[in-house]
Design a protein around this motif. Structure first.
Motif, short mmCIF file in Angstrom:
data_model
loop_
_atom_site.label_atom_id
_atom_site.label_comp_id
_atom_site.label_asym_id
_atom_site.label_seq_id
_atom_site.Cartn_x
_atom_site.Cartn_y
_atom_site.Cartn_z
N UNK A 166 39.96 -12.04 24.35
CA UNK A 166 40.43 -11.35 25.55
C UNK A 166 40.26 -9.85 25.35
N UNK A 167 39.42 -9.23 26.17
CA UNK A 167 39.24 -7.78 26.12
C UNK A 167 40.46 -7.12 26.75
N UNK A 179 33.59 -15.02 26.10
CA UNK A 179 33.03 -15.69 24.93
C UNK A 179 32.16 -14.66 24.24
N UNK A 180 32.30 -14.55 22.92
CA UNK A 180 31.59 -13.49 22.22
C UNK A 180 31.07 -13.97 20.87
N UNK A 181 30.00 -13.32 20.42
CA UNK A 181 29.39 -13.56 19.11
C UNK A 181 29.20 -12.21 18.44
N UNK A 182 29.53 -12.11 17.16
CA UNK A 182 29.33 -10.87 16.44
C UNK A 182 27.87 -10.47 16.41
N UNK A 183 27.60 -9.20 16.63
CA UNK A 183 26.22 -8.72 16.64
C UNK A 183 25.49 -9.03 15.34
N UNK A 184 26.22 -9.04 14.22
CA UNK A 184 25.56 -9.29 12.94
C UNK A 184 25.02 -10.72 12.88
N UNK A 185 25.63 -11.66 13.58
CA UNK A 185 25.08 -13.01 13.64
C UNK A 185 23.75 -13.02 14.39
N UNK A 186 23.71 -12.35 15.52
CA UNK A 186 22.48 -12.30 16.32
C UNK A 186 21.37 -11.58 15.56
N UNK A 187 21.72 -10.51 14.88
CA UNK A 187 20.71 -9.77 14.11
C UNK A 187 20.16 -10.62 12.97
N UNK A 188 21.03 -11.35 12.29
CA UNK A 188 20.57 -12.19 11.19
C UNK A 188 19.61 -13.26 11.68
N UNK A 189 19.92 -13.88 12.82
CA UNK A 189 19.06 -14.92 13.38
C UNK A 189 17.73 -14.34 13.84
N UNK A 190 17.77 -13.19 14.51
CA UNK A 190 16.54 -12.60 15.05
C UNK A 190 15.69 -11.98 13.96
#
Length: 258
Positions: free
Chosen positions: A14-15, A22-33
């Motif tokens: 909740x912001x 629903x949110x995902x940490x940017x570091x997860x997306x960066x690791x996958x990409x």
């Protein structure tokens, strides 16, 4: 051919304590990409919004992320207590059947922290709500203060089984990892092989014996500094390789112990 798609399981937040996301940490997306060389797709972790069947069709693999809420103990036959913390029943309802489906199909999955625990519970295992309360165990929780660099700093060694899946993947039996978790495995689920331990005996790395595809999980957070940390890089590169194989229609490429 486009890059494979990796579904990254999101968490509910909740912001400003009132706007649900629903949110995902940017570091997860960066690791996958950047390390897996796959397309990161954020997954709304609620079966009312997306089905397991749809996700299996759209994605070539999955990252089961960490998160503050824990798996509800009813999922492994126990009553909730204050020590179990907060819960996310919608995520439970999506990820646990998703894990079972991926394991059965051989579709790649990488579990991280809560995702590590989800893999165990999905296959019939149990958890302790607060491992630091167990005799002889250390406090594996995130340091309460400090910068992100300090919170995610390498804090203890993990030792892998001789000739096991993680030993062969990492090229070493001993690696240094961060540690930011409170719960831990009590009883292993069906097929779960504990392949790595912290110095205090806490299970830290598992694979699924007999799974027809890539199915690994770790208790630490390899998404932090994944491009530069050799331990993290190994995991996300292996996930990317498995996702490309799945995308190409190749099956039966499970990692197995020697």
């Amino acid at each position: 051919m486009t890059r494979p798609v990796i579904g990254i399981i999101g968490n509910s937040y909740a912001i400003d304590d009132r706007y649900p996301v629903h949110a995902v940490g940017r570091m997860n997306s960066e690791a996958v990409s950047e390390v897996s060389d796959c397309i990161p797709m954020l997954v709304a972790s609620d079966p009312a919004l997306v089905s397991v069947e749809e996700l299996l069709e759209i994605c070539d693999g999955f990252v089961l992320t960490g998160g503050r809420p824990n798996i509800h103990p009813e999922e492994y036959g126990e009553e909730p207590t204050e020590a179990h913390g907060a819960f996310d029943r919608e995520r439970d309802a999506l990820t646990l059947p998703l894990v079972r489906a991926c394991v059965a199909r051989g579709q790649p999955i990488l579990g991280i922290c809560r995702g590590f625990q989800e893999v165990n519970v999905a296959l019939g295992g149990t958890l302790h709500p607060e491992i630091r309360d167990l005799p002889g165990r250390d406090n594996h929780r995130m340091p309460p203060d400090g910068t992100l660099e300090e919170k995610f700093a390498l804090r203890h060694e993990v030792t892998f089984a001789e000739g096991g899946v993680f030993h062969r993947l990492m090229g070493s039996r001993n690696v240094m990892t961060n540690t930011l978790h409170g719960q831990g495995i009590v009883r292993s689920g069906k097929g779960i092989v504990i392949d790595g331990h912290a110095p205090d005996g806490t299970p830290e790395a598992v694979y699924i014996d007999g799974a027809p595809g890539f199915a690994l999980a770790v208790q630490w957070h390899p998404e932090w500094n994944a491009a530069n940390d050799p331990v993290s890089r190994c995991l996300f590169e292996a996930l990317g390789d498995a996702a490309r194989a799945w995308q190409a229609g190749e099956r039966g490429l499970a990692l197995r112990s020697a």
